[in-house]
Design an enzyme around this catalytic site. Structure first.
Site, PDB file in Angstrom:
ATOM      1  N   SER A 193      -8.107   4.410  -0.420  1.00  0.00           N
ATOM      2  CA  SER A 193      -7.934   5.194   0.796  1.00  0.00           C
ATOM      3  C   SER A 193      -6.496   5.689   0.874  1.00  0.00           C
ATOM      4  O   SER A 193      -5.575   5.016   0.406  1.00  0.00           O
ATOM      5  CB  SER A 193      -8.266   4.332   2.023  1.00  0.00           C
ATOM      6  N   ASP A 194      -6.337   6.861   1.448  1.00  0.00           N
ATOM      7  CA  ASP A 194      -5.000   7.394   1.674  1.00  0.00           C
ATOM      8  C   ASP A 194      -5.044   8.241   2.934  1.00  0.00           C
ATOM      9  O   ASP A 194      -6.083   8.808   3.268  1.00  0.00           O
ATOM     10  CB  ASP A 194      -4.520   8.234   0.495  1.00  0.00           C
ATOM     11  N   GLN A 195      -3.921   8.315   3.614  1.00  0.00           N
ATOM     12  CA  GLN A 195      -3.888   9.032   4.884  1.00  0.00           C
ATOM     13  C   GLN A 195      -2.588   9.799   5.038  1.00  0.00           C
ATOM     14  O   GLN A 195      -1.532   9.319   4.616  1.00  0.00           O
ATOM     15  CB  GLN A 195      -4.019   8.027   6.034  1.00  0.00           C
TER      16      GLN A 195
END
Length: 193
Positions: free
Chosen positions: A69-71
């Protein structure tokens, strides 16, 4: 045989969110250069990084599902990172005051058996109240959100900064869209319930 679950992240926030669905998992630090590519859009950036993280753990054994996941946070069409300092946190919140900011969260589930990744991007909008500098400084001094993109912790006092929140899953704002993740895991044969 049921797949084993790996979270490709060292984020305590993502670990806490994933633990909500009560599945056993291990967390591994991903190997990933997070530098944006030239002219890369926020959506392309987070989906590329989420998939890279999920693929970077070096697990060759079958029967693993690896979550990456990355944001990023976008304020006034500009990607902003973690502030790291009080001054930068105050500046970010001043820019966000009275505006809508958007979080883009990339989510990828890599299946080590099929060598395939299922990757999505989920958007979450935060509408900020009009804030005074004093309110911003009080918030920053109380919560010290120096390691949070956007300079706030929505799960804490940061909720007082907002006019409204808009998105499919509030967990997305903290960094791991659980509703979408559950769907993705179930497509891979790993049932939560």
């Amino acid at each position: 045989m049921q797949s084993k679950l790996i979270l490709a992240s060292t984020s305590p926030f993502r670990k806490e969110i994933l633990s909500k669905i009560q599945l056993d998992f291990d967390a591994i630090s991903p190997v990933c250069d997070e530098t944006p590519l030239k002219n890369e859009s926020p959506i392309n950036l987070v989906t590329r990084l989420a998939e890279t993280k999920a693929n970077s753990c070096g697990i060759e054994d079958p029967n693993y599902l690896i979550i990456g996941s990355d944001q990023v946070c976008v304020i006034n069409e500009k990607i902003v990172g973690k502030p790291l300092t009080r001054e930068k946190a105050v500046q970010q919140l001043e820019e966000a005051s009275g505006h809508k900011i958007t979080f883009y969260t990339g989510l990828s589930v890599f299946n080590t058996t099929t060598k395939q990744a299922d990757t999505i991007c989920e958007e979450f909008n935060v509408y900020f109240r009009q804030l005074t500098r004093k309110q911003i400084e009080n918030y920053v001094d109380k919560e010290e959100p120096f390691y949070c993109a956007g300079s706030f912790k929505c799960e804490g006092l940061g909720i007082a900064l907002f006019e409204k929140l808009e998105g499919k899953d509030p967990n997305t704002l903290i960094g791991l869209p659980l509703i979408s993740l559950i769907d993705m895991l179930e497509k891979q044969g790993l049932n939560v319930l």
